[in-house]
Design an enzyme around this catalytic site. Sequence first.
Site, PDB file in Angstrom:
ATOM      1  N   CYS A 135      -3.493   0.231 -26.162  1.00 45.30           N
ATOM      2  CA  CYS A 135      -4.155   0.757 -24.961  1.00 45.30           C
ATOM      3  C   CYS A 135      -3.592   0.142 -23.682  1.00 45.30           C
ATOM      4  O   CYS A 135      -4.070   0.432 -22.588  1.00 45.30           O
ATOM      5  CB  CYS A 135      -5.662   0.531 -25.023  1.00 45.30           C
ATOM      6  SG  CYS A 135      -6.158  -1.192 -25.047  1.00 45.30           S
ATOM      7  N   ASN A 143      -0.581  -5.497 -21.848  1.00 50.68           N
ATOM      8  CA  ASN A 143      -0.435  -6.181 -20.559  1.00 50.68           C
ATOM      9  C   ASN A 143      -0.767  -7.664 -20.690  1.00 50.68           C
ATOM     10  O   ASN A 143       0.034  -8.537 -20.327  1.00 50.68           O
ATOM     11  CB  ASN A 143      -1.343  -5.537 -19.505  1.00 50.68           C
ATOM     12  CG  ASN A 143      -1.024  -4.071 -19.284  1.00 50.68           C
ATOM     13  OD1 ASN A 143       0.042  -3.600 -19.660  1.00 50.68           O
ATOM     14  ND2 ASN A 143      -1.946  -3.348 -18.692  1.00 50.68           N
ATOM     15  N   ASP A 144      -1.943  -7.959 -21.219  1.00 48.99           N
ATOM     16  CA  ASP A 144      -2.319  -9.365 -21.400  1.00 48.99           C
ATOM     17  C   ASP A 144      -1.536 -10.025 -22.522  1.00 48.99           C
ATOM     18  O   ASP A 144      -1.150 -11.190 -22.418  1.00 48.99           O
ATOM     19  CB  ASP A 144      -3.823  -9.483 -21.670  1.00 48.99           C
ATOM     20  CG  ASP A 144      -4.635  -9.600 -20.392  1.00 48.99           C
ATOM     21  OD1 ASP A 144      -4.109 -10.135 -19.403  1.00 48.99           O
ATOM     22  OD2 ASP A 144      -5.803  -9.161 -20.375  1.00 48.99           O
ATOM     23  N   ARG A 148     -13.173   1.399 -19.818  1.00 48.52           N
ATOM     24  CA  ARG A 148     -13.332   0.100 -19.160  1.00 48.52           C
ATOM     25  C   ARG A 148     -14.738   0.026 -18.582  1.00 48.52           C
ATOM     26  O   ARG A 148     -15.015   0.563 -17.514  1.00 48.52           O
ATOM     27  CB  ARG A 148     -12.288  -0.053 -18.057  1.00 48.52           C
ATOM     28  CG  ARG A 148     -10.844  -0.005 -18.538  1.00 48.52           C
ATOM     29  CD  ARG A 148      -9.895  -0.202 -17.368  1.00 48.52           C
ATOM     30  NE  ARG A 148      -8.497  -0.231 -17.778  1.00 48.52           N
ATOM     31  CZ  ARG A 148      -7.681   0.810 -17.757  1.00 48.52           C
ATOM     32  NH1 ARG A 148      -8.136   1.987 -17.333  1.00 48.52           N
ATOM     33  NH2 ARG A 148      -6.426   0.706 -18.137  1.00 48.52           N
ATOM     34  N   HIS A 184       0.826  -1.206   0.000  1.00 48.31           N
ATOM     35  CA  HIS A 184       0.000   0.000   0.000  1.00 48.31           C
ATOM     36  C   HIS A 184       0.861   1.258   0.000  1.00 48.31           C
ATOM     37  O   HIS A 184       0.462   2.292  -0.521  1.00 48.31           O
ATOM     38  CB  HIS A 184      -0.966  -0.011   1.193  1.00 48.31           C
ATOM     39  CG  HIS A 184      -0.306   0.093   2.538  1.00 48.31           C
ATOM     40  ND1 HIS A 184       0.068  -1.016   3.271  1.00 48.31           N
ATOM     41  CD2 HIS A 184       0.053   1.159   3.277  1.00 48.31           C
ATOM     42  CE1 HIS A 184       0.620  -0.615   4.403  1.00 48.31           C
ATOM     43  NE2 HIS A 184       0.625   0.696   4.430  1.00 48.31           N
ATOM     44  N   ARG A 214     -14.972  -0.641 -24.467  1.00 45.56           N
ATOM     45  CA  ARG A 214     -14.734  -2.085 -24.432  1.00 45.56           C
ATOM     46  C   ARG A 214     -15.896  -2.754 -23.721  1.00 45.56           C
ATOM     47  O   ARG A 214     -16.284  -2.348 -22.624  1.00 45.56           O
ATOM     48  CB  ARG A 214     -13.428  -2.393 -23.694  1.00 45.56           C
ATOM     49  CG  ARG A 214     -13.106  -3.887 -23.620  1.00 45.56           C
ATOM     50  CD  ARG A 214     -11.777  -4.135 -22.939  1.00 45.56           C
ATOM     51  NE  ARG A 214     -11.793  -3.813 -21.518  1.00 45.56           N
ATOM     52  CZ  ARG A 214     -10.715  -3.743 -20.744  1.00 45.56           C
ATOM     53  NH1 ARG A 214      -9.520  -3.952 -21.275  1.00 45.56           N
ATOM     54  NH2 ARG A 214     -10.808  -3.456 -19.470  1.00 45.56           N
ATOM     55  N   ARG A 262       1.595 -11.882 -15.201  1.00 45.48           N
ATOM     56  CA  ARG A 262       2.175 -10.564 -14.909  1.00 45.48           C
ATOM     57  C   ARG A 262       1.995 -10.162 -13.455  1.00 45.48           C
ATOM     58  O   ARG A 262       2.560  -9.165 -13.007  1.00 45.48           O
ATOM     59  CB  ARG A 262       1.572  -9.499 -15.830  1.00 45.48           C
ATOM     60  CG  ARG A 262       0.053  -9.397 -15.795  1.00 45.48           C
ATOM     61  CD  ARG A 262      -0.430  -8.502 -16.944  1.00 45.48           C
ATOM     62  NE  ARG A 262      -1.873  -8.540 -17.144  1.00 45.48           N
ATOM     63  CZ  ARG A 262      -2.710  -7.644 -16.684  1.00 45.48           C
ATOM     64  NH1 ARG A 262      -2.248  -6.631 -15.981  1.00 45.48           N
ATOM     65  NH2 ARG A 262      -4.004  -7.731 -16.928  1.00 45.48           N
ATOM     66  N   GLU A 274      -5.021  -9.316 -27.674  1.00 44.94           N
ATOM     67  CA  GLU A 274      -4.438  -9.671 -26.380  1.00 44.94           C
ATOM     68  C   GLU A 274      -3.877 -11.083 -26.353  1.00 44.94           C
ATOM     69  O   GLU A 274      -3.152 -11.439 -25.427  1.00 44.94           O
ATOM     70  CB  GLU A 274      -5.499  -9.541 -25.277  1.00 44.94           C
ATOM     71  CG  GLU A 274      -6.087  -8.148 -25.153  1.00 44.94           C
ATOM     72  CD  GLU A 274      -7.279  -8.123 -24.226  1.00 44.94           C
ATOM     73  OE1 GLU A 274      -7.101  -7.758 -23.048  1.00 44.94           O
ATOM     74  OE2 GLU A 274      -8.391  -8.460 -24.685  1.00 44.94           O
TER      75      GLU A 274
END
Length: 837
Positions: A769, A721-722, A568, A461, A605, A732, A698
Site C-alpha cells: 500500500c 515508504n516507511d 487512512r 508549492h 488502518r 525520506r 513497515e
Amino acid sequence: MGTSAPRLDILAPLSGWLVPLDSVPDPVFAGKMVGDGISLDPTSGSLLAPVSGVVSNLHPAHHALTITTAEGVEVMVHVGIDTVMLKGEGFFPLIEQGQQVSAGQPVIDFDLDLVGRKAASLLTQIIITNGETVARMQPATGMVDAGKNVVLSLQLANGKDVLQVVVGEPQLSADITIGNPAGLHARPAAVFASKAKSFGSDIQLLLDGKEANAKSVVAIMGLATKFGDKVRVRAQGDDAAAAIAELTQLLNDRCGEKADEAPLAPAASPAAAQQQDSDTQLAGVGASPGIAIGRIVHHRLQEFDVPEQGKGANVEQQAFARATEEAAAQLDLVKAQLTDPAKQAILSMHQELLQDPDLLAQTYTGLADGKSAAWSWRAAFSAYSARLEAQDNALLRERANDIRDVGRRVLALLAGVKQASLELPAGSILIAEDLAPSDTASLDPSKVMGFCTRTGGATSHVAILARSLGIPAICGISQSALKLPEGLQVILNGNEGTLAIAPTAEDLAAAEQEIARLAERRAAEAKSSMQPAATSDGVRIDVVANIRNAADAREAVAKGAEGVGLLRSEFLFDNRDTAPTEQEQAAEYCAVAEALGKDRPLVVRTLDVGGDKPLSYLPLQKEDNPFLGLRGIRVSLDRPDLLRTQLRAILQAAPLTKLHIMFPMVASLEELRAAKAILAEEQAAAGAADVKVGIMVEVPSAAVLAARFAPEVDFFSIGTNDLTQYVLAMDRGHPQLAKQADALHPAVLAMIALTCEGARAHGKWVGVCGGLASDERAAPLLVGIGVTELSASTPAVASVKATLSRWSLAECQQLAKEVLALSTATDVRHYLNQHAR
C-alpha cells in the site's frame, strides 16, 4: 552633556573602487529596497568587519552577513550579485553567527577568481538595513583600502525621541517551550502578535539573548524559533501581568495551531541538478513527471513606477490607510471563495501583515521624511522580506514570499495599477523566478503545459500544484532560463529535470511521438480500467486504492479500483480539538463501506500518529527521534481507550462490506497479540465475527519475522515508504537523502521477498500500500516476488491494471529473479525501464 547626535563610521570591508548603490545591476539593491548604503568593486578576497558588533546573521551560503553595532545599527555586507546561487562554493566563513567581532577583523574569505567567474557580478553592497536608526548618511568615493578607509559616515538618529514611554517595572514570564512543530512560523506568529496588540504594555519575546517586538509578526518570525525552544515573555506597563499570563497560555496552546496544520519545512535549497547545462539544454530538479512541448511565457514581477517624494505627510498617510483597508477587503473576498481552512488561515496571516507594527513603523518613518506612501511601504516590506530570506530556517525563508505578495498588493493600489493576472496562451511553458500564492490561484491548467521555476524544489508549492494538475514541472532551473526569449519553443522533461532549449526537428518529432504514445496509452487504459485486474495468463491480482474518505472511495471505484487497500483513518482525527466520538467515526466508516458495496474489500488502518505527526489533544512527550518512538500501534496500546472507541466504530461497518482491520507499525508479536486481544473483546461485544485482521509491514523486524507473524494474521500490507526509511536508515523527508531513500533499493526488495515467503508458507496474502504500488514499472516485479494486492493512488489504478495485463505470471517471476540479483537501486530502475511494457 552634549546635544550633537552620535556618529558611526563604516570601514571598507574590502579593497577596491566605490560605486553608487543606485548603479548596481540589481533592482533590489539599486532601488534601496533592502536599505541605503554603497557598493564596492573589490580587488581583495578577504572580507573584514566594517564595524564592531555582533554577527546577527550569517547567510547559509556564506556570501552575506549582518553585524549589529552597540548603537543598534544593522550593517549588512553582501558579496556579489546572485552569489546565493553558488550555495557556498568559494566562500569560507571565519566567524559564526552570534560572535562578537571588531572592526577590521577578517570574517569571510572567498575565492575572488572563482566567484568572479561564476557570479553575475562581484560588486559588494554595504547596506544599513534599519535606516530608521540613521539621521544622515555620507558615502565616500574613489579607491579604498580594506579596514583603513571609511566608506560611510553615519549621523545616528536621536534615540531619546523614539523611545516608548512605559510605566511600572518590567515583568518576566517563566520559560515556555515552543510546541509548534515548525516553530513560530507565519500563522502562529500572526496569532501571537494579534493577541499581544490587545495589551497596552510594551511586550517582547525573548530567545537565547535575542528579543523581538511581540506585536510584530515579522519580528517574531525573525527569531527563527524551532520546536522545543525555550522562550520568555517580557512586558512592561499597566497590564503587564495580564499580558504575560494570557500570552504564556497562548504559547502553551501552540497559538491554536493543530499538528496537521504545521507546514512541512521545505528543502534548504533546490536539490542538486542531476544533469548539467549545455548549449542545448538547461538542468534543474524534476518536480513533476512527464514531457511537454510548448512555448516559453515568462512571468516577471510587475514593475511599479512610484515617486520617491510624497505630497505631504497627511496626504500620504490617508492614501496608505485607504490602500491597506482595500487590500484587506480584497483578501476577505478571496477567503470567502475558499473552503480549505488552512488556505483561509494563510490569507488571514496576510491580513495580519497589513497591520504589522514593525512594517507600519518603518513605513511611517519614511512618510515623516517626506517620502511617498508607495516608496515607504515598498522599502519596508522589501527590507523585511530580505531579512527573512537571510534566515537559516527554510520555512521562514519561504514566508518572505508571503510578505512580498501582500506588499505588492498594497503597492499596486497605491500606484493605481491593477495587478496583472496570469493571462497565458494555450501551449505555455511558464518560466518564473517563483510564483506567489496568489499567482498559482489564478492559473488556467488547460493552457499551462508545464512549469519551470528558478527557486524551490520538489516540495515547493509550485511542484505540488504541478503534480496535482498532472503536468510536468522543473524547479531549481538554471538562472539562464530567465533570459530565454519569449515564445521560444522548448521541450520540458519533468522526469529528468531538463529543458531542451534548442530542440531539433527530430527532437520535437520524438517528443511529440512520446507524448502522443503516452496520451493514447492513458486513454486506452482508462477505457479498460473497469476490467478485473489480471496478468496476461489470467492470474487475478487485486488492484485497490488508498483513500481518506467516502468521496475518495466513490472516485476510486469510478476509476476502476476493486476496493480499498488502505483507509487512512487519521483524517477523522485531524483538524479537531478533541478526539472524534464513536458515533462520528462510525458514520464515516459506514459511508465508505456503502460507497464500496458488499462485494469489495475495505482495509481500515487504525490510528497512525506519533511524535512526528502528533494530535493537539493527544499530548506526547518530546522525543529526540520520534520515528523511533511512540508511533502507530504503540500510541494505541498506550491509549487503549482511543483504540477501543475506534474499533467499535469500525466494526459497525462490518455488515456493509468485506471488512479488514490493519494495525500500523507493528514490530513485535507482543504488540500484535495485545492489539488483537482488545479487538477480540470488542468483536465479541458487537457480535462481528467475519472480520479479517492484518498488520502493516513497515519495520524490518516484521519482515524478518513474517513467518512467525503469519499464523496470527490474515494478511500483510507492506508500507514501502516507511519500510524504506527504516531499512536504509534514511529519513525520506530529508532534503539531501530523500533521493537515495528509494523503495527499489535491493535491501527493501529483499524485505518484501522475505515477507512474501513467510506469508506463502502459511497461506496468507500480501499487499503493498506504499508509494511503490503506484509505480506501474514496479507492478510486475512485485507480483513476481509474491504480492497479490496492489493498493495504489486513484490516478494510478488504470495504468497499474493495464501494465499487469501485459505480463504473464511466469514472466513476472523471471523478472523478479533477475532484479533481486542486482546490487543497487540505480541498477534496478535501469533494468525496469529497459523491460517496461
